[in-house]
Design an enzyme around this catalytic site. Sequence first.
Site, PDB file in Angstrom:
ATOM      1  N   TYR A 143      14.615  19.635  55.364  1.00  0.00           N
ATOM      2  CA  TYR A 143      15.517  18.655  55.983  1.00  0.00           C
ATOM      3  C   TYR A 143      14.771  17.809  57.011  1.00  0.00           C
ATOM      4  O   TYR A 143      14.872  16.579  57.030  1.00  0.00           O
ATOM      5  CB  TYR A 143      16.687  19.390  56.626  1.00  0.00           C
ATOM      6  CG  TYR A 143      17.757  18.480  57.185  1.00  0.00           C
ATOM      7  CD1 TYR A 143      18.688  17.884  56.338  1.00  0.00           C
ATOM      8  CD2 TYR A 143      17.860  18.229  58.553  1.00  0.00           C
ATOM      9  CE1 TYR A 143      19.682  17.054  56.835  1.00  0.00           C
ATOM     10  CE2 TYR A 143      18.839  17.397  59.061  1.00  0.00           C
ATOM     11  CZ  TYR A 143      19.754  16.813  58.193  1.00  0.00           C
ATOM     12  OH  TYR A 143      20.737  15.983  58.688  1.00  0.00           O
ATOM     13  N   LYS A 147      14.099  13.688  56.894  1.00  0.00           N
ATOM     14  CA  LYS A 147      14.610  12.764  57.910  1.00  0.00           C
ATOM     15  C   LYS A 147      13.478  12.054  58.655  1.00  0.00           C
ATOM     16  O   LYS A 147      13.610  10.882  59.029  1.00  0.00           O
ATOM     17  CB  LYS A 147      15.531  13.508  58.877  1.00  0.00           C
ATOM     18  CG  LYS A 147      16.805  14.043  58.220  1.00  0.00           C
ATOM     19  CD  LYS A 147      17.637  12.947  57.577  1.00  0.00           C
ATOM     20  CE  LYS A 147      18.962  13.474  57.042  1.00  0.00           C
ATOM     21  NZ  LYS A 147      19.806  12.409  56.449  1.00  0.00           N
TER      22      LYS A 147
END
Length: 251
Positions: A143, A147
């Site tokens: 994740y 990002k």
Amino acid sequence: MNVAIVTGAAQGIGRCTSEMLAEAGYALALIDRQPCSSVAPAAEREEFMGDITDDGFVRHCAETVRRRWGRADVLVNNAGISFIAPAEAVSVIDFRRVLEVNLVAPFLLSQGFGALMLQQGQGSIVNIASIAGITGIANRSAYNASKHGLIGLTRTLAAEWGAHGVRVNAVCPGWVKTEMDHVDQAASAYTDEDIIGRVPMARFATPDDIANAVLFLADPARSGFINGHTLTVDGGWTADGSWQSLRLSHR
């Protein structure tokens, strides 16, 4: 009529953003893997159900919007997935899946709808990144990488397309009370107090907090010279370097 495209529109930040855009007078192209029929039902709208990592599906969405409205004014790359596990336990399949949804798909969508914006000489792309894109958060290797990459993509497209009237910015939420948060908490990843105790404003963000930031960046009258920016909406999480007892002493 201006047209806004929102991914992950069925719930959470995407739903709230879509409804605010409809209230502001935008026609909507709503993209999700589940139905969006209850989202801004009174708005002029088009609904797409499918996989945003599929370039054929993304091309279909962009072509349908071009045929119906002939323009694209705002793209909100909101859809995303989380994956919580120690880095040594993350499979390659899971890591790639997170990157596909959170980074490759926004690139495909920016390509598809950005082409319309470049033709018309104006538009705003808002990528929903995360404070996980500017900090490291344990047990979120895939994740966090996705990002961080999305912020890099934001800055690169801003540099390439700004002179052609297309602005590209990112919003970095802190923890938001959404369906994704409920799923993560159900896996015993963290508690409400873990978050509230860390945020100087002593609360989670709401979808409205994030949607209002998106609308600001979408509106050329209010943010027309903001390009390549990362707007953090985290209640002060990334600004506060205090240790916990010092932080809580100011409550």
